[in-house]
Structure formats: structure tokens, C-alpha cells
Design a protein around this motif. Structure first.
Motif, mmCIF file in Angstrom:
data_model
loop_
_atom_site.group_PDB
_atom_site.id
_atom_site.type_symbol
_atom_site.label_atom_id
_atom_site.label_comp_id
_atom_site.label_asym_id
_atom_site.label_seq_id
_atom_site.Cartn_x
_atom_site.Cartn_y
_atom_site.Cartn_z
ATOM 1 N N VAL A 1 0.758 -1.084 -0.027
ATOM 2 C CA VAL A 1 -0.004 -0.177 0.240
ATOM 3 C C VAL A 1 0.812 1.342 -0.144
ATOM 4 O O VAL A 1 0.720 2.036 -0.727
ATOM 5 N N GLN A 2 1.988 1.321 0.827
ATOM 6 C CA GLN A 2 2.770 2.573 0.978
ATOM 7 C C GLN A 2 3.598 2.680 -0.270
ATOM 8 O O GLN A 2 3.604 3.822 -0.741
ATOM 9 N N HIS A 3 3.925 1.507 -0.880
ATOM 10 C CA HIS A 3 4.765 1.621 -2.165
ATOM 11 C C HIS A 3 3.928 2.191 -3.276
ATOM 12 O O HIS A 3 4.409 2.974 -4.081
ATOM 13 N N THR A 4 2.857 1.977 -3.312
ATOM 14 C CA THR A 4 1.838 2.118 -4.421
ATOM 15 C C THR A 4 1.369 3.605 -4.158
ATOM 16 O O THR A 4 1.428 4.455 -5.085
ATOM 17 N N VAL A 5 0.967 4.278 -2.925
ATOM 18 C CA VAL A 5 0.522 5.415 -2.841
ATOM 19 C C VAL A 5 1.714 6.499 -3.150
ATOM 20 O O VAL A 5 1.591 7.513 -3.614
ATOM 21 N N GLU A 6 2.859 5.939 -2.596
ATOM 22 C CA GLU A 6 4.205 6.754 -2.860
ATOM 23 C C GLU A 6 4.362 7.027 -4.205
ATOM 24 O O GLU A 6 4.701 8.082 -4.756
ATOM 25 N N ALA A 7 4.303 5.972 -4.924
ATOM 26 C CA ALA A 7 4.414 5.971 -6.133
ATOM 27 C C ALA A 7 3.504 6.647 -7.192
ATOM 28 O O ALA A 7 3.878 7.535 -8.241
ATOM 29 N N HIS A 8 2.421 7.177 -6.748
ATOM 30 C CA HIS A 8 1.201 7.988 -7.053
ATOM 31 C C HIS A 8 1.321 9.382 -6.542
ATOM 32 O O HIS A 8 0.549 10.312 -6.720
ATOM 33 N N GLY A 9 2.258 9.635 -5.934
ATOM 34 C CA GLY A 9 2.763 11.023 -5.284
ATOM 35 C C GLY A 9 1.805 11.404 -4.138
ATOM 36 O O GLY A 9 1.845 12.694 -3.854
ATOM 37 N N GLY A 10 1.354 10.356 -3.385
ATOM 38 C CA GLY A 10 0.473 10.503 -2.150
ATOM 39 C C GLY A 10 1.211 10.196 -0.962
ATOM 40 O O GLY A 10 2.605 9.763 -0.814
ATOM 41 N N THR A 11 0.479 10.079 0.228
ATOM 42 C CA THR A 11 0.923 9.537 1.474
ATOM 43 C C THR A 11 0.030 8.859 2.072
ATOM 44 O O THR A 11 -1.212 8.721 1.854
ATOM 45 N N ILE A 12 0.301 8.009 3.123
ATOM 46 C CA ILE A 12 -0.571 7.240 4.033
ATOM 47 C C ILE A 12 -0.049 7.187 5.196
ATOM 48 O O ILE A 12 0.944 7.466 5.498
ATOM 49 N N LYS A 13 -1.021 7.412 6.198
ATOM 50 C CA LYS A 13 -0.750 7.310 7.918
ATOM 51 C C LYS A 13 -1.452 6.417 8.231
ATOM 52 O O LYS A 13 -2.640 6.318 8.222
ATOM 53 N N ALA A 14 -1.039 5.750 9.487
ATOM 54 C CA ALA A 14 -1.805 4.889 10.329
ATOM 55 C C ALA A 14 -1.742 5.449 11.926
ATOM 56 O O ALA A 14 -0.760 6.065 12.216
ATOM 57 N N SER A 15 -2.873 5.203 12.549
ATOM 58 C CA SER A 15 -3.259 5.794 13.604
ATOM 59 C C SER A 15 -4.292 5.194 14.332
ATOM 60 O O SER A 15 -4.976 4.190 13.566
ATOM 61 N N ASN A 16 -4.785 5.474 15.698
ATOM 62 C CA ASN A 16 -5.889 4.788 16.510
ATOM 63 C C ASN A 16 -6.883 5.862 16.194
ATOM 64 O O ASN A 16 -6.829 7.055 16.737
ATOM 65 N N HIS A 17 -8.115 5.424 16.173
ATOM 66 C CA HIS A 17 -9.376 6.142 15.995
ATOM 67 C C HIS A 17 -9.685 6.512 17.448
ATOM 68 O O HIS A 17 -9.826 5.633 18.352
ATOM 69 N N PRO A 18 -10.085 7.780 17.524
ATOM 70 C CA PRO A 18 -10.460 8.333 19.000
ATOM 71 C C PRO A 18 -11.656 7.083 19.597
ATOM 72 O O PRO A 18 -11.902 6.813 20.927
ATOM 73 N N HIS A 19 -12.403 6.601 18.938
ATOM 74 C CA HIS A 19 -13.686 5.952 19.207
ATOM 75 C C HIS A 19 -13.326 4.362 19.240
ATOM 76 O O HIS A 19 -14.036 3.537 19.171
ATOM 77 N N GLY A 20 -12.070 4.158 18.960
ATOM 78 C CA GLY A 20 -11.528 2.393 18.859
ATOM 79 C C GLY A 20 -11.482 2.195 17.413
ATOM 80 O O GLY A 20 -11.859 2.692 16.498
ATOM 81 N N GLY A 21 -10.539 1.183 17.276
ATOM 82 C CA GLY A 21 -10.168 0.776 15.892
ATOM 83 C C GLY A 21 -8.964 1.410 15.274
ATOM 84 O O GLY A 21 -8.414 2.582 15.691
ATOM 85 N N ALA A 22 -8.251 0.769 14.399
ATOM 86 C CA ALA A 22 -7.261 1.206 13.665
ATOM 87 C C ALA A 22 -7.828 2.152 12.385
ATOM 88 O O ALA A 22 -8.716 1.954 11.995
ATOM 89 N N GLN A 23 -7.100 3.287 11.938
ATOM 90 C CA GLN A 23 -7.448 4.429 11.164
ATOM 91 C C GLN A 23 -6.339 4.452 10.215
ATOM 92 O O GLN A 23 -5.283 4.697 10.465
ATOM 93 N N PHE A 24 -6.509 4.292 8.801
ATOM 94 C CA PHE A 24 -5.711 4.506 7.666
ATOM 95 C C PHE A 24 -6.214 5.668 6.892
ATOM 96 O O PHE A 24 -7.175 5.524 6.396
ATOM 97 N N VAL A 25 -5.211 6.657 6.775
ATOM 98 C CA VAL A 25 -5.717 7.736 5.977
ATOM 99 C C VAL A 25 -4.740 7.903 4.615
ATOM 100 O O VAL A 25 -3.501 8.046 4.701
ATOM 101 N N MET A 26 -5.238 7.460 3.473
ATOM 102 C CA MET A 26 -4.323 7.608 2.479
ATOM 103 C C MET A 26 -4.721 8.679 1.563
ATOM 104 O O MET A 26 -6.013 9.296 1.293
ATOM 105 N N ARG A 27 -3.785 9.598 1.182
ATOM 106 C CA ARG A 27 -4.022 10.883 0.342
ATOM 107 C C ARG A 27 -3.339 10.965 -0.883
ATOM 108 O O ARG A 27 -2.293 10.606 -0.975
ATOM 109 N N LEU A 28 -4.315 11.228 -1.838
ATOM 110 C CA LEU A 28 -3.757 10.944 -3.336
ATOM 111 C C LEU A 28 -3.816 12.365 -4.091
ATOM 112 O O LEU A 28 -4.968 13.227 -3.683
ATOM 113 N N PRO A 29 -3.155 13.110 -4.782
ATOM 114 C CA PRO A 29 -3.358 14.442 -5.493
ATOM 115 C C PRO A 29 -4.302 14.307 -6.367
ATOM 116 O O PRO A 29 -4.378 13.538 -7.238
ATOM 117 N N LEU A 30 -5.416 15.467 -6.477
ATOM 118 C CA LEU A 30 -6.162 15.532 -7.013
ATOM 119 C C LEU A 30 -5.923 15.820 -8.423
ATOM 120 O O LEU A 30 -5.270 16.730 -8.868
#
Length: 485
Positions: free
Chosen positions: A440-469
């Protein structure tokens, strides 16, 4: 014939120049340019000086010849009295030529000037003057000027031409000295300029030589040692770029070694287990030692191990290949890719509910690799969500957010969550290769984007993938993911 000789000369010069080092080529070209400039400037200066001296001499000779003509016009017997001392120049000669071509000289003048048709023409036409260089009877070269003259007497008007000449040895010596000084100073200038150009080329090309030496060192010793940077000019920037390339190559080499080591370790486990099971099956074929039902269980285990092995090899290939970088990116609708990935994840997690909200985000990319990356995120969410759990999927302005219903990610594991083959303690007993998030990280960076992992305040893991429009909306972006609160 001349064309073939010129071609041979040009080829010979080309071989001579191409056989030298770059600094010698620069020095030789500089010397040749200076030599051509010296030749042109020196030759032009010499010709201009020669013309100026001759012009000054001709003006002096013309004035003296006209004065002599005035004296002779009053009385032709004054010819014998026109001595060199009286004319103001020792060694000068004078002659009188009639319209009939008869030449006369002073009685005390032993050296005579040759008579030419030009002098006879001037005597007859009584117009124009002629300047020329002649050789007298003694073999010495003289500069001579001929002017017209007429004498009136009882028999009428007689027409003559008066020629006055001086030796030009002094002028020739001056011009010879000038030519010698020009040749010597020009030669010294060419040598000095060539030597300076050689020194400058050696100094300027020193970083290039260091780069060449470094390349040879890398080729021969396989050591990626950086080069010291001298200055901030273009060559300094080139050296810095080369060092950046060396660091990138070193990092790539380390990553390759790490990947090979990790892949070897991860492949060893399913291969060892598969080998053990196959050996049991072979032994049972010979002795029938397995109890009833054990053979089917072993075959099922081998099939599962084979599937795990196939998935691991597929993930390794997907992680290392760069085909999506070579294929041209196209304008794709990210919402279609998200919906296709959700459909695949629903088939793999039938007991999991998906809460999906998307907009029409358009990006430039490769649809197949983006779908694989989002599917990996969703498979990871399904893996850690309990039966009956909900996976939230949001897409807004090129930002894909996936939140699962699992226990979340341990804080000490967050910095390593995208590392290859990383498996947290909570994931030890779950299926997978440990490469999904790396892909996932390799693909997102190849498209000029970023990805970040964190924990959601209400529980569970949260992944945010940003791609340039591909197209930025004109209106201000509203707050993201309000519906996820």
C-alpha cells in the motif's frame, strides 16, 4: 584532388584531437583560436603600418619631385645642380624623361633609374602621378614618384616627366623589425595562452576527473564512497547530484539485501512445514503408518501452506516490480476503485458490515495498482474486525480513510506498521504475509501521495491515504469526515 586532400587533412586533425584528453583538447582549441586571432590582428596591423609608411613616403617624394620640377621648368640646365644634398636626402636619385622617351640624369649621378612607359605617358599627357617601387642600376630598390613638367622656350612647349626616388632599405628594415616583433610577441602570447588554458582546464575539470575516478572506483571496488564537494558552481552541483545518486544506490542496495534476507526468512517457514508434511506423505505411502483421516488432514495442511506460499510470492513480486511506474497514468475516478475494492472485501468478510461514503474524486494513476492497495487496506480491516463489526470507508477530495472495529494498533508498533514482513504481536496468529501494508505504501508514494496509520478516538485502527487530485475544486473544501464522528 584538392577536395580529397582537405578530407584527409580534416580526418587527420580529427584523430589528433580526439586522441587527446579533454583538458588538452580545450588547451589546443584555445591556442588555435588565439593563433588565428594573432594572425589576423598581426597581419592586419602589419599591412596597415606598411600602407601608412608608404603613403607618408610617397607624399614626401611627391613634394620633392614637384619642387624639382619647378626648378627644372625655369631652366633645364639646373638638372646637374640637383644633387642629393640639395634634395634633402642622401642616396636619392632623380631623372628627367622627355615625351619622346629620352631620359637624362644629373652629371654627378652614377646610378640611373630604369625608364618605363608610365613615365613617357605622364610626359605626353601631363596629368596624374605614379608611385612605384623600382630597382636601380646598382640593384638597390627605390621608391619612385613621377610628376609631369612642361618647359616653354622659343621653339614652343616641351613636355617632360620628373622622377624622384629614394632607397627603401630603411622602410624595409622597419617593416622587418615590426614583423619580427609581431611574430615573437604573438608566439609568446599563443604559448602563454595555451599554457594558461591548460592550467585552467585542469583546474576546472578536476571535479570531473574526481567523478570519473569515483565511477571507476565504484566499478572496480563496489564501494559507494561519496566525493568531496569543492565549491558551489555547476560542477559542485554535479558532484552533489552524484553523491545523492550514490546514497540512493546504497540505500537501494541495503533495501535489496534486507528484502532478500527477510524474504528468505519468511519463505523458509512455509517451505519447511510443507517439506515435513510431504515427507510424512511419502513415508506413509511406503509403510502406511498414518492413522485413518491423518492423510486428508496433512493434504489440507499442504494445500493451505501452498496457498500461503503463493500469496507470499505474489506479494513479493507486487512489492518489487515497478510496472505501474512505467505504464502511463490515466485519469481515473477514485470512487469507482473504492467501490470495487469494497465489493471484493465483502466477499472475503461476509460477517462484516461496510459503511461507505464517497465523492467523485478524480486522480491520475493506474487503476489496477490503486485497487490492489485499497483492497489490502480493507482486507487488513476485515482481518482485525470481529464478526458483526463495521468497517467505515470514506472518500473525500482524494483522501481515502478506512477505520476498522478491531483493537487498534499498539503505540510501539505504529512506527513499523508499514515495514516489510512486520507482524505485531496481535497479528502473529492471523493469516498474511506481512507485506500488504508495505505494498500500500509503495503504491501510494509512487502516485505522489501519502499514507498514515493511527488509532481512531472511538476505537479501531485508522488508515488515511491521500492522493493528489487531478482537478482541484474551486470552492473551499468542507471539513472532512464529519459523518464519521
Amino acid at each position: 584532388m584538392i577536395g580529397s586532400a582537405w578530407i584527409r587533412l580534416r580526418r587527420g586533425l580529427g584523430r589528433l584531437v580526439s586522441g587527446q584528453s579533454l583538458q588538452w583538447r580545450l588547451a589546443l582549441l584555445t591556442g588555435a583560436s588565439v593563433a588565428a586571432s594573432v594572425l589576423i590582428v598581426g597581419g592586419a596591423g602589419f599591412l596597415i603600418t606598411r600602407w601608412s609608411l608608404l603613403d607618408q613616403l610617397d607624399r614626401d617624394l611627391t613634394r620633392t619631385a614637384q619642387s624639382s620640377a619647378s626648378v627644372l621648368a625655369s631652366d633645364l640646365d639646373n638638372l646637374d645642380s640637383l644633387t642629393p644634398d640639395l634634395l634633402g636626402s642622401s642616396g636619392s636619385l632623380i631623372s628627367l624623361v622627355s615625351a619622346t622617351g629620352i631620359a637624362e640624369a644629373p652629371a654627378g649621378q652614377s646610378v640611373t633609374l630604369p625608364t618605363s612607359t608610365e613615365e613617357v605617358a605622364i610626359a605626353r599627357l601631363q596629368s596624374d602621378t605614379v608611385e612605384r617601387t623600382v630597382a636601380a642600376s646598382n640593384g638597390v630598390e627605390y621608391r619612385a614618384v613621377t610628376v609631369p613638367m612642361s618647359v616653354a622656350n622659343e621653339r614652343g612647349v616641351m613636355y617632360y616627366a620628373v622622377t624622384y626616388a629614394r632607397p627603401i632599405e630603411t622602410l624595409q628594415n622597419t617593416l622587418s623589425s615590426l614583423w619580427g616583433v609581431t611574430a615573437i610577441s604573438g608566439s609568446l602570447g599563443i604559448l602563454a595562452t595555451t599554457a594558461t588554458a591548460l592550467w585552467a582546464a585542469r583546474a576546472v575539470l578536476a571535479p570531473v576527473k574526481r567523478l570519473s575516478t569515483a565511477v571507476k572506483n565504484v566499478t572496480q571496488t563496489d564501494q559507494l564512497n561519496p566525493i568531496r564537494i569543492y565549491g558551489r558552481d555547476d560542477l559542485g552541483e554535479l558532484t552533489q547530484s552524484f553523491n545523492t545518486m550514490l546514497r540512493s544506490l546504497q540505500q537501494s542496495r541495503e533495501q535489496q539485501r534486507q528484502l532478500i534476507a527477510d524474504a528468505g526468512h519468511e519463505l523458509r517457514t512455509p517451505l519447511t512445514s510443507m517439506r515435513t508434511n510431504i515427507e510424512l506423505l511419502v513415508a506413509d505411502e511406503r509403510s502406511g503408518m498414518l492413522p485413518p483421516g491423518a492423510r486428508s488432514a496433512i493434504l489440507s495442511d499442504v494445500a493451505a501452506q501452498l496457498g500461503e506460499f503463493t500469496a507470499l510470492v505474489g506479494d513479493l513480486v507486487a512489492l518489487t516490480r515497478d510496472d505501474h511506474l512505467q505504464r502511463p497514468h490515466e485519469l481515473v475516478d477514485l470512487s469507482d476503485i473504492v467501490m470495487a475494492s469494497v465489493a471484493r472485501a465483502q466477499r472475503r468478510g461476509p460477517g462484516i458490515a461496510f459503511d461507505v461514503d464517497t465523492d467523485r474524486s478524480q486522480v491520475m494513476g493506474d487503476a489496477s495498482t490503486l485497487e490492489r492497495a485499497i483492497t489490502n487496506l480493507l482486507d487488513n480491516a476485515v482481518k482485525f474486525s470481529p464478526t458483526g463489526g463495521v468497517v467505515k470507508v470514506r472518500l473525500h477530495h482524494g483522501v481515502v480513510t478506512v477505520i476498522d472495529s478491531g483493537p487498534g494498533i499498539a503505540e510501539e508498533d505504529l512506527p513499523h506498521i508499514f515495514d516489510r514482513f512486520f507482524r505485531s504481536d496481535r497479528a502473529r496468529n492471523t493469516p498474511g504475509t506481512g507485506l500488504g501494508l508495505s505494498i500500500v505504501q509503495h503504491t501510494v508514494e509512487a502516485h505522489g501521495g501519502t499514507i498514515k496509520a493511527s488509532n481512531h478516538p472511538h476505537g479501531g485502527a485508522q488508515f488515511v491515504m491521500r492522493l493528489p487530485l487531478a482537478e482541484v475544486p474551486a470552492e473551499d473544501e468542507p471539513a472532512l469526515f464529519n459523518s464519521m464522528e
